[in-house]
Design an enzyme around this catalytic site. Structure first.
Site, short mmCIF file in Angstrom:
data_model
loop_
_atom_site.label_atom_id
_atom_site.label_comp_id
_atom_site.label_asym_id
_atom_site.label_seq_id
_atom_site.Cartn_x
_atom_site.Cartn_y
_atom_site.Cartn_z
N LYS A 199 40.10 75.92 40.32
CA LYS A 199 40.65 74.67 39.82
C LYS A 199 42.06 74.88 39.25
O LYS A 199 42.31 75.87 38.58
CB LYS A 199 39.76 74.10 38.71
CG LYS A 199 38.31 73.89 39.12
CD LYS A 199 38.14 72.75 40.07
CE LYS A 199 36.67 72.57 40.45
NZ LYS A 199 36.48 71.60 41.52
N GLU A 246 30.47 62.57 54.21
CA GLU A 246 31.01 63.93 54.23
C GLU A 246 29.87 64.90 53.91
O GLU A 246 29.08 64.64 53.02
CB GLU A 246 32.13 64.09 53.20
CG GLU A 246 32.61 65.54 53.08
CD GLU A 246 33.96 65.67 52.39
OE1 GLU A 246 34.88 64.89 52.71
OE2 GLU A 246 34.09 66.55 51.53
N ASP A 286 31.09 61.74 44.92
CA ASP A 286 31.39 63.13 45.29
C ASP A 286 30.26 64.08 44.87
O ASP A 286 29.73 63.96 43.77
CB ASP A 286 32.71 63.52 44.61
CG ASP A 286 33.33 64.76 45.22
OD1 ASP A 286 32.82 65.25 46.23
OD2 ASP A 286 34.34 65.22 44.66
N HIS A 287 29.94 65.01 45.76
CA HIS A 287 28.95 66.05 45.46
C HIS A 287 27.61 65.47 45.02
O HIS A 287 27.06 65.90 43.99
CB HIS A 287 29.49 67.03 44.42
CG HIS A 287 30.36 68.10 45.04
ND1 HIS A 287 29.84 69.06 45.87
CD2 HIS A 287 31.69 68.30 44.99
CE1 HIS A 287 30.83 69.84 46.29
NE2 HIS A 287 31.96 69.39 45.79
N HIS A 337 38.22 70.89 49.59
CA HIS A 337 37.87 70.60 48.20
C HIS A 337 38.71 71.45 47.26
O HIS A 337 39.25 72.48 47.67
CB HIS A 337 36.39 70.88 47.95
CG HIS A 337 35.50 69.84 48.53
ND1 HIS A 337 34.25 69.56 48.04
CD2 HIS A 337 35.68 68.98 49.56
CE1 HIS A 337 33.70 68.59 48.75
NE2 HIS A 337 34.54 68.22 49.69
ZN LIG Z 1 33.49 70.66 46.46
#
Ligand SMILES: [Zn+2]
Length: 495
Positions: A318, A276, A167-168, A351
């Site tokens: 978050k 992605e 991810d990222h 996200h």
């Molecule tokens: Zn993100």
């Protein structure tokens, strides 16, 4: 010939061990299962003779009446051998699955809860998912992330296929590391390769930067985009001359970089991967016109993506619900979905999807569940909740320490909790501690401080030991929490 599960179970119990019943696999020549022996989780294999044990594993063979039983520690080598023996224990591309749910798990312990929830719905899980930031803060590697899930899908007997998301990622080097570890999905974060500042440049500054591009590129951009309207299902996206130039200045270098990443993935995995594109970690929301420019430029470079993560209007902080105007979110979200539908049908990726219950119904109905929703920290918070239940003393130490490490965490995470709303611990009874996980400010405080908490020698090891001792409590908490997420998306029950 394999021995019977009953005989294996009996042999283990003489050593004070027990099987995870859902994990039992009969390969014909041997039984393979996950067990807990002498307090440790371990891979066991049993056959009527040693020659029947599967090759490639490293472990201790224990004599038992009329059988050979091998106890294999949960090492990387044994994870590799297990994925070879049971291909369903390895991550796969989910590009053909309609609904995919990112189940980030910072501790490598939540998979059974994720699996039990996802199994109840028409959805596929990305069980291994971690960003470089999370790897650094938890002192884990991509090998750890994939290996932990490999053993845990065996524990649950989950054979329906799962994804693994690096991810990222921002560099080709990091993508290589993730692919080496078996990650089948890469989230390419373009924030550093794009020129986000140009969003606010004056027309003159945009024009000057655009003039630096090669003439053929300039001509193509103007011919393709300037003063044009693009029909997408249920809407029109217009781009004027200035915006076309601005998009070129903002994104073209990043598109070329995406081409390099795509070539690397094709070379390493053929078609068996999901790419992605993420542009969500920018200050300004992604305008539909920019989204359209990006996907057209990707297609122009023959890059096929599985999903794209725009930065949406409003705040996706978050651990807490959506902050912003729901009607405006829906209007823009519809347009993003229409663009995705018009240009190949890739998924829109959400996200920081954890706990965004207010926007889930909009996301579910607008995408008709052709969507990727990513969660991460919410499973860590369920672990914190499990500790508040199982070991209130440890929870109190952890909670106090979280305030001390918060300033460090705030360098990495953008959150705006009102810490004054968190009651002083001394005023709370032990039985009231788990309810702190219902309080936004406490959720955010504990969500972002995991690195400092796990890295504290007086807290981290005790936290993991307590979690392992009460693993079923944790699994049930994660399952309940994810069922709530999946229901809010309006997903159908598994058929
Ligand atoms: Zn993100």
């Amino acid at each position: 010939m394999a021995m019977t599960p009953f005989a294996l179970s009996a042999a283990l119990s003489t050593w004070g061990g027990r099987l995870y019943p859902a994990s039992l696999v009969d390969t014909g020549a041997a039984l393979v299962a996950l067990a807990r022996v002498e307090g440790r989780k371990i891979l066991v294999q049993a056959s009527v003779q040693a020659a029947g044990l599967p090759p490639g594993f490293d472990g201790e063979i224990r004599p038992a009446t009329g059988t050979a039983i091998r106890l294999c520690p949960l090492t990387h080598e044994n994870a590799v051998a297990l994925r070879r023996l049971l291909p369903w224990a390895a991550p796969v591309s989910l590009r053909n699955r309609r609904t995919t749910i990112g189940c980030g798990d910072r501790l490598g312990r939540a998979t059974p809860g994720h699996v039990r929830a996802v199994r109840q719905f028409a959805a596929s899980p990305v069980l291994a998912q971690q960003s470089m930031r999370e790897l650094t803060l938890t002192r884990r590697t991509y090998e750890n992330v994939v290996d932990d899930v490999t053993f845990l899908v065996l524990q649950e007997g989950y054979r329906a296929g799962y994804g693994a998301d690096g991810d990222h990622l921002k560099t080709l080097r990091d993508i290589g590391v993730a692919v080496d570890a078996g990650m089948a999905m890469i989230t390419l974060d373009l924030t550093e390769k794009m020129n986000a500042a140009a969003e606010n440049w004056t027309p003159a500054a945009v024009e000057a930067a655009f003039a630096e591009l090669p003439e053929a590129v300039r001509r193509r951009v103007i011919d393709t985009y300037a003063d044009r309207a693009f029909d997408v299902d249920g809407g029109v996206v217009t781009i004027d001359g200035l915006e076309a130039r601005r998009c070129a200045v903002m994104y073209l270098a990043a598109m070329d970089f995406a081409g390099e990443a795509y070539a690397l993935l094709q070379q390493r995995r053929g078609d068996a991967f999901d790419l992605e594109i993420s542009i969500d970690e920018t200050k300004a929301p992604t305008l539909p016109a920019h989204h359209l420019f990006i996907i057209r430029e990707l297609l122009q470079r023959d890059i096929v993506i599985s999903s794209l993560a725009p930065r949406f209007i409003g705040e996706f902080q978050k651990a807490i619900d959506y902050i912003g105007d729901l009607a405006e979110f829906e209007r823009q979200f519809r347009l993003h979905c229409a663009i995705a539908k018009a240009y190949g049908g890739y998924k829109i990726s959400i996200h920081s999807g954890s706990d965004k219950f207010a926007v889930y119904p909009i996301i579910g109905r607008t995408t008709q569940h052709r969507v990727h929703v990513k969660t991460a920290g919410t499973s860590w918070l369920e672990a914190v909740r499990a500790i508040a239940v199982a070991d209130p003393g440890l929870y109190r130490r952890l909670h106090a320490r979280a305030f001390e490490v918060l300033p460090e965490a705030l360098k990495l995470y953008h959150i705006t909790p009102d810490l004054t709303t968190i009651p002083a611990l001394a005023t709370l009874k032990d039985s009231e501690l788990p309810a702190l996980m219902e309080l936004d400010a406490a959720r955010q405080l504990l969500h972002v401080t995991y690195g400092g908490l796990l890295g504290d020698p007086a807290i981290g090891p005790a936290f993991l030991a307590a979690l392992d001792a009460g693993e079923e409590v944790y699994y049930r908490g994660v399952e309940r929490h994810f069922v709530r997420h999946l229901r809010a998306l309006g997903l159908e029950a598994a058929g």
